[in-house]
Write an enzyme that holds these catalytic residues in place. Sequence first.
Site, PDB file in Angstrom:
ATOM      1  N   HIS A  27       0.815  -1.226   0.000  1.00  0.00           N
ATOM      2  CA  HIS A  27       0.000   0.000   0.000  1.00  0.00           C
ATOM      3  C   HIS A  27       0.850   1.277   0.000  1.00  0.00           C
ATOM      4  O   HIS A  27       0.320   2.360  -0.244  1.00  0.00           O
ATOM      5  CB  HIS A  27      -1.031  -0.018   1.139  1.00  0.00           C
ATOM      6  CG  HIS A  27      -0.495   0.337   2.489  1.00  0.00           C
ATOM      7  ND1 HIS A  27      -0.166  -0.599   3.437  1.00  0.00           N
ATOM      8  CD2 HIS A  27      -0.245   1.534   3.055  1.00  0.00           C
ATOM      9  CE1 HIS A  27       0.263   0.017   4.514  1.00  0.00           C
ATOM     10  NE2 HIS A  27       0.228   1.308   4.313  1.00  0.00           N
TER      11      HIS A  27
ATOM     12  N   ASP B  27      -0.690  -7.435   1.262  1.00  0.00           N
ATOM     13  CA  ASP B  27      -0.044  -6.121   1.391  1.00  0.00           C
ATOM     14  C   ASP B  27       1.474  -6.292   1.547  1.00  0.00           C
ATOM     15  O   ASP B  27       2.029  -6.135   2.629  1.00  0.00           O
ATOM     16  CB  ASP B  27      -0.637  -5.386   2.600  1.00  0.00           C
ATOM     17  CG  ASP B  27      -0.270  -3.917   2.623  1.00  0.00           C
ATOM     18  OD1 ASP B  27       0.321  -3.440   1.630  1.00  0.00           O
ATOM     19  OD2 ASP B  27      -0.566  -3.252   3.636  1.00  0.00           O
TER      20      ASP B  27
ATOM     21  N   SER C  52       4.133   2.125   8.297  1.00  0.00           N
ATOM     22  CA  SER C  52       3.780   1.140   7.269  1.00  0.00           C
ATOM     23  C   SER C  52       4.979   0.587   6.535  1.00  0.00           C
ATOM     24  O   SER C  52       5.903   1.328   6.213  1.00  0.00           O
ATOM     25  CB  SER C  52       2.879   1.787   6.224  1.00  0.00           C
ATOM     26  OG  SER C  52       1.587   1.772   6.690  1.00  0.00           O
TER      27      SER C  52
HETATM   28  N1  ARG Z   1      -1.275   2.362   7.114  1.00  0.00           N
HETATM   29  C1  ARG Z   1      -0.416   3.023   8.042  1.00  0.00           C
HETATM   30  C2  ARG Z   1       0.750   3.690   7.292  1.00  0.00           C
HETATM   31  O1  ARG Z   1       0.591   3.977   6.140  1.00  0.00           O
HETATM   32  C3  ARG Z   1      -0.002   2.128   9.139  1.00  0.00           C
HETATM   33  C4  ARG Z   1      -1.111   1.928  10.074  1.00  0.00           C
HETATM   34  C5  ARG Z   1      -0.841   0.998  11.164  1.00  0.00           C
HETATM   35  N2  ARG Z   1      -1.854   1.210  12.124  1.00  0.00           N
HETATM   36  C6  ARG Z   1      -1.914   0.612  13.277  1.00  0.00           C
HETATM   37  N3  ARG Z   1      -2.855   0.975  14.099  1.00  0.00           N
HETATM   38  N4  ARG Z   1      -1.072  -0.315  13.611  1.00  0.00           N
HETATM   39  O2  ARG Z   1       1.766   4.057   7.824  1.00  0.00           O
END
Ligand code: ARG
Length: 829
Positions: free
Chosen positions: A632, A680, A776
């Site tokens: 992502h 992902d 992420s």
């Molecule tokens: N999708 C997020 C990013 O782009 C990471 C989210 C992780 N969230 C969590 N509550 N562990 O960095």
Amino acid sequence: EGKSFNAMETFPIFFKVSNISVYVLPIEEKLSKRRNIRKKGKKKSKLQKKQKSTLWNFWSKLTLFTLLVFIVVVIIWTLLWIFVLKRANEDALYFAGLFRLVNKEFVPEYREKDSREFISMTQNIQHVINAVYRASVFSRLYKQSTISDLSNNNNGGLLVHFWMVFIATKAKSQFVCEDCLSAILKNSIQTSLANRSSVGCLLGLPVDMDSVIVNAALRSDYISTTGTASNCVTNIYAEEPGQMIPLNLHASSERVTCHFKLIGMLGHLIRLTIISVEVEADGCITDSLTIYDSLMPIRSKTLYQICESFNSSSVSFVSTDNAMFLTFKSIQIKGLKSFHGHFEAISQKPCGGTILTKGSIGFEGNITSPYSPSFYPPKCSCSWAFKTPHSDLGIALKFYNYVLKQKGLKGCNHGWWKINEKMYCGYYIDHPTVFYAGSSDVNIIFHCSSKLSDPPLTAEYGSYNISKPCPTGDFTCSTGLCISQSQHCNGLDDCFDESDELTCSIAVKDCSASSPLKQSYFTCDGIKDCEDGSDELNCTNVVPCNVITYKCRNGLCIAKRNAKCDGILDCADGSDESSCGCGIKPGVQSRIIGGSDVEDGEWPWQVSLHFSGSAYCGASVISKGWLVSAAHCFRDDRLSDPRLWTAHLGMRVQGNAIFISEIKRIIVHEYYNTQNFDYDIALLQLRSLWPEAMNSVIQPICVPSSQQVLRGGEKCWVTGWGQRQETDYKDPTTLQKAEIEIINQTLCHSTYEFITPRMLCAGLLSGKRDACKGDSGGPLSCQMKGSGRWFLNGIVSWGYGCGRPNFPGVYTKVSKFSSWIEKHVPTFS
Ligand code: ARG
């Protein structure tokens, strides 16, 4: 006295006069002196005058000269501005376009660019395009158009393929957008509402408005297709159905850009088969083979793009009309580049049909996507009508690598399905699924909704008992498959989505002799599955040594495929887990929520990925030159361009990386699902390798084998430079770490509805410690008890908020991807 005067008489006077004349001389002298003086005076003023005039002359000349220089400079500057600087500041913008002319007959002469017919027709069309754009807001920027092809097509009329060139300064070029240009063309088509047709009049030309496409294109494509001399453009015609026409291209150590126009007979389609491709793999930045569904490199008509070499099995693609365009590009100077394949014209086939199933339960036949086993073209559609002989028998469809899920608000990217008036989206996955349509009368409509060609689909169909999909005694997996009761809770993923193992938490501890746990999978694998440890007792490992076994240092053989370095102590002496070259922290002797600063060299596999110069995602080093991150992070066109990313390695504080590398290519998992974050995972290849001397601060983390099981409650660490609070948008500069717990999969499922077998939950149920935005792609690192080495068990993926109680973080389960990683990373074993 009264004497008249004569000459004699006047003589003495003369004398007298002459006597006096003595005086005359001085007078004369005086006079001449005076004259001289006067002359001198006159001379003096002339000099003055002369002096004065030269002075004036000098100044006027200087002014004149300066003026002249000034004028010349102004002229030169203006010319320079017009011809050099302005040009340098200006960009040529290239657009490729397409529209269909109705009521125009194709004549064979149109194939020859220098035929009278082609020239007169294209001049006419060019004239119209010129008129449209010269009357538009872009009139000053519009430069020219070129008609590249006039072709026949299966919808009738003439297809016009054209190029347009605009010249604009950098500031203005952003306004020349492809949508604006296509809107201008479409708006110039006068349609009448009365006849409800998309065909209208474009300054005298009958044009189908729905066929209009204008796309921004590459200068290199414009030059290599329209230029002269060194062009590598070949037109190849398939004149008979079934005739295979070979396509071969070989080049060595030179830059190649070659185009092929494949044209079939009217009413037919083109099927292109690619047997092998040899190019430099860099995510299609320099080298690629691109297949277009037109006669020009029009981006939105791309059917498929091949970015790396392959020669294992051939793939084929089908066009939506009687033409296809191929572009083979190899800019890299090194090595051989080639491609081999063939094409043929095939007839159009309707897809779907009416099927009456037998009265017996079971699968009995197949339905496939159009033109299977070729990739199916976009915008296809099939409909099937199924009927079973009894009202209590329904129709079941078993897909091999595809699943149907009820359609939400978003569109479907890989096929939408209407089954008895209900809408579903299809997704590619890595295991089989069964769809049960609970009716004896089933109408199915399938629409290919992908922008590109999609891999072929096959579904087995058959009848099933609507009230009881699986045979008595069988277990029904959530994938729809039926497995025997003995496979339920046997520790093996027989359902392919672990649904048979999810509700077994109590059974896991049951190690009585009759328990399925006592089966070979769990015995002697180095992990205590039974509370009493009986599964790891008396492990003599008497497996005969052969090619599929691993020989421990003590001479015993073990039957595990991935025994070496999989994080499981398979050999009693631990020799399978020694000298693995990963998961060790050589530097340490001894925005994360609720974390703390890390030590130098504490997480030597941690990478910070910078996009356009700022920290954007995390990643982990898994081998020399390769990183793993989350798919992502690279989800759109810009984010998927490797040139915009850099990897910062051996770094604790942002900005202090000991090694920075550009990214050579990004491999996003082919099944990555943008809607639920399934699959992902992405691989990144670095452009440069860090020197050996940095090995104390840059180290790979081990990738777990598919057999490695993480139990709920085990402790792991999440690290990253992401946000420290859900609402604190300032990222920390020092790498943060937090110890979190693996949450059992059943609980994870009950918290989040959309957990797939490729995801795992980790965090604290109290909240407090978690990953957050910015983390992420970063690692969830777990230390194996036996070997002490660290494994990349998770990749930060998503979560509901950050650090909220009862909503743990969701991570990509890396053990599910060990063979996918092995397939792409050559050095990996
Ligand atoms: N999708 C997020 C990013 O782009 C990471 C989210 C992780 N969230 C969590 N509550 N562990 O960095």
